[in-house]
Write a protein that holds these residues in place. Structure first.
Motif, PDB file in Angstrom:
ATOM      1  N   GLY A 195       0.636  -6.993  22.833  1.00 26.06           N
ATOM      2  CA  GLY A 195      -0.050  -8.269  22.754  1.00 26.06           C
ATOM      3  C   GLY A 195      -1.538  -8.112  22.975  1.00 26.06           C
ATOM      4  O   GLY A 195      -2.050  -7.034  23.243  1.00 26.06           O
ATOM      5  N   ILE A 196      -2.252  -9.208  22.863  1.00 27.43           N
ATOM      6  CA  ILE A 196      -3.702  -9.171  23.026  1.00 27.43           C
ATOM      7  C   ILE A 196      -4.067  -8.863  24.478  1.00 27.43           C
ATOM      8  O   ILE A 196      -4.975  -8.100  24.768  1.00 27.43           O
ATOM      9  N   THR A 197      -3.337  -9.458  25.434  1.00 29.47           N
ATOM     10  CA  THR A 197      -3.665  -9.251  26.845  1.00 29.47           C
ATOM     11  C   THR A 197      -2.725  -8.267  27.526  1.00 29.47           C
ATOM     12  O   THR A 197      -2.961  -7.855  28.637  1.00 29.47           O
ATOM     13  N   SER A 198      -1.627  -7.912  26.878  1.00 28.10           N
ATOM     14  CA  SER A 198      -0.670  -6.981  27.471  1.00 28.10           C
ATOM     15  C   SER A 198      -0.517  -5.789  26.545  1.00 28.10           C
ATOM     16  O   SER A 198      -0.034  -5.917  25.438  1.00 28.10           O
ATOM     17  N   THR A 199      -0.961  -4.640  26.999  1.00 31.09           N
ATOM     18  CA  THR A 199      -0.909  -3.450  26.157  1.00 31.09           C
ATOM     19  C   THR A 199      -0.048  -2.396  26.835  1.00 31.09           C
ATOM     20  O   THR A 199      -0.529  -1.621  27.644  1.00 31.09           O
ATOM     21  N   PRO A 200       1.241  -2.373  26.519  1.00 33.39           N
ATOM     22  CA  PRO A 200       2.153  -1.463  27.201  1.00 33.39           C
ATOM     23  C   PRO A 200       1.905  -0.013  26.836  1.00 33.39           C
ATOM     24  O   PRO A 200       1.237   0.297  25.860  1.00 33.39           O
ATOM     25  N   ALA A 201       2.461   0.882  27.639  1.00 32.75           N
ATOM     26  CA  ALA A 201       2.408   2.295  27.304  1.00 32.75           C
ATOM     27  C   ALA A 201       3.228   2.541  26.043  1.00 32.75           C
ATOM     28  O   ALA A 201       3.873   1.642  25.521  1.00 32.75           O
ATOM     29  N   CYS A 202       3.183   3.752  25.559  1.00 33.52           N
ATOM     30  CA  CYS A 202       3.891   4.089  24.322  1.00 33.52           C
ATOM     31  C   CYS A 202       5.380   4.217  24.593  1.00 33.52           C
ATOM     32  O   CYS A 202       5.859   5.304  24.937  1.00 33.52           O
ATOM     33  N   VAL A 203       6.091   3.151  24.470  1.00 34.13           N
ATOM     34  CA  VAL A 203       7.530   3.175  24.659  1.00 34.13           C
ATOM     35  C   VAL A 203       8.196   3.228  23.293  1.00 34.13           C
ATOM     36  O   VAL A 203       7.572   2.964  22.276  1.00 34.13           O
ATOM     37  N   GLY A 204       9.493   3.583  23.290  1.00 36.28           N
ATOM     38  CA  GLY A 204      10.187   3.670  22.016  1.00 36.28           C
ATOM     39  C   GLY A 204       9.679   4.856  21.226  1.00 36.28           C
ATOM     40  O   GLY A 204       9.676   5.978  21.686  1.00 36.28           O
ATOM     41  N   SER A 205       9.220   4.611  20.038  1.00 34.77           N
ATOM     42  CA  SER A 205       8.690   5.677  19.196  1.00 34.77           C
ATOM     43  C   SER A 205       7.307   5.269  18.715  1.00 34.77           C
ATOM     44  O   SER A 205       6.852   4.151  18.930  1.00 34.77           O
ATOM     45  N   THR A 206       6.641   6.202  18.044  1.00 38.56           N
ATOM     46  CA  THR A 206       5.390   5.844  17.372  1.00 38.56           C
ATOM     47  C   THR A 206       5.579   5.985  15.867  1.00 38.56           C
ATOM     48  O   THR A 206       4.667   6.350  15.140  1.00 38.56           O
ATOM     49  N   ALA A 207       6.803   5.698  15.422  1.00 38.91           N
ATOM     50  CA  ALA A 207       7.098   5.647  13.998  1.00 38.91           C
ATOM     51  C   ALA A 207       6.755   4.255  13.471  1.00 38.91           C
ATOM     52  O   ALA A 207       7.149   3.245  14.055  1.00 38.91           O
ATOM     53  N   TYR A 208       6.014   4.208  12.371  1.00 37.03           N
ATOM     54  CA  TYR A 208       5.680   2.956  11.691  1.00 37.03           C
ATOM     55  C   TYR A 208       6.338   3.006  10.316  1.00 37.03           C
ATOM     56  O   TYR A 208       6.050   3.902   9.518  1.00 37.03           O
ATOM     57  N   THR A 209       7.247   2.048  10.048  1.00 36.22           N
ATOM     58  CA  THR A 209       8.005   2.074   8.798  1.00 36.22           C
ATOM     59  C   THR A 209       8.062   0.681   8.159  1.00 36.22           C
ATOM     60  O   THR A 209       7.796  -0.329   8.802  1.00 36.22           O
ATOM     61  N   GLN A 210       8.481   0.685   6.888  1.00 34.19           N
ATOM     62  CA  GLN A 210       8.600  -0.582   6.162  1.00 34.19           C
ATOM     63  C   GLN A 210       9.671  -1.482   6.776  1.00 34.19           C
ATOM     64  O   GLN A 210       9.443  -2.687   6.954  1.00 34.19           O
ATOM     65  N   ASP A 211      10.822  -0.931   7.095  1.00 31.27           N
ATOM     66  CA  ASP A 211      11.899  -1.771   7.638  1.00 31.27           C
ATOM     67  C   ASP A 211      11.526  -2.372   8.981  1.00 31.27           C
ATOM     68  O   ASP A 211      11.891  -3.518   9.285  1.00 31.27           O
ATOM     69  N   CYS A 212      10.799  -1.612   9.817  1.00 34.21           N
ATOM     70  CA  CYS A 212      10.377  -2.157  11.103  1.00 34.21           C
ATOM     71  C   CYS A 212       9.332  -3.254  10.898  1.00 34.21           C
ATOM     72  O   CYS A 212       9.341  -4.260  11.615  1.00 34.21           O
ATOM     73  N   ALA A 213       8.451  -3.062   9.921  1.00 34.68           N
ATOM     74  CA  ALA A 213       7.455  -4.099   9.610  1.00 34.68           C
ATOM     75  C   ALA A 213       8.136  -5.348   9.058  1.00 34.68           C
ATOM     76  O   ALA A 213       7.780  -6.482   9.419  1.00 34.68           O
TER      77      ALA A 213
END
Length: 245
Positions: A195-213
């Motif tokens: 979020g704009i005010t909440s920036t969590p650590a890198c949880v989950g994965s750092t994969a960016y894909t079409q289905d996730c989008a």
């Protein structure tokens, strides 16, 4: 003498009840790491009298069993990295309170598991990926078991935020809290958004894909993103705790 006996009896009963009550409190509020070794990670998160217990264990080489036990329901996964096959095995629906427990569990895991996926064990990475997936499981809906297969593939999108083809649609996607499309940032990441005010650590994965989008924009189902969450390679790096990524 009789009066003294009664007083002692009453005191014994009070102490006994107090000890019995204390013995019933077996879980602390918040996140608790219960076990962590090469083949098992067990943790719980408790809030407001309710809890979820996660168990991630390697039952045989490269086959990981994952359960999230709320008492009712219990939701399980079986991730077979040898065959590239995953199974989603629920026995009931999630409610809003249970979804909040998952959020707390994910936050707790994010603090103990190495931020960079290259530094995680398979158990740790699976725990983060599947807990992140649990955050997008629909609330208040009947859930059915299904199987998903890695070989059906996924399509990575660019890490750079911009208007992108996300599989038949054009939407803003990519890294960054400002890459939000009017909502949470990091659109297209197979994991918790930022979020704009909440920036969590890198949880989950750092994969960016079409289905996730597509899921992030309500254009695709959570089930369609299952293989992306479990198996997609990380194409975008994490830039650190407390940053937009």
């Amino acid at each position: 003498m009789k009066k003294l006996f009664l007083c002692c009896f009453a005191l014994t009963m009070v102490l006994g009840c107090s000890n019995e009550k204390a013995g019933q409190v077996d879980e602390a509020e918040g996140f608790t790491l219960l076990q962590r070794d090469a083949t098992t990670l067990e943790a719980s998160y408790r809030s407001g009298g309710s809890s979820v217990r996660a168990m991630v264990t390697e039952s045989s080489p490269n086959i990981i069993e994952v359960t999230y036990d709320f008492g009712q329901p219990i939701i399980g996964f079986r991730i077979d990295y040898n065959q590239g096959v995953g199974r989603f095995m629920p026995n009931g629906a999630l409610d809003a309170a249970q979804a909040r427990l998952i959020n707390g569990l994910a936050e707790g895991l994010g603090k103990i598991v190495p931020e960079q996926d290259t530094q995680r064990t398979r158990i740790e990475d699976t725990a983060m990926r599947q807990t992140s997936f649990m955050q997008i499981v629909p609330v208040g809906e009947a859930l059915s078991p299904y199987e998903y297969v890695a070989e059906r593939g996924w399509t990575h999108i660019s890490c750079t935020c911009g208007q992108q083809n996300i599989g038949g649609y054009t939407r803003q996607a990519g890294r960054g809290c400002s890459c939000n499309g009017g909502d949470n940032g990091c659109k297209g990441r197979c994991g918790q958004g930022c979020g704009i005010t909440s920036t969590p650590a890198c949880v989950g994965s750092t994969a960016y894909t079409q289905d996730c989008a597509k899921h992030d924009y309500g254009l695709g189902s959570f089930a369609a993103a299952s293989d992306d969450y479990s198996f997609a390679s990380n194409n975008c790096s994490c830039s650190g705790v407390g940053t937009c990524y």
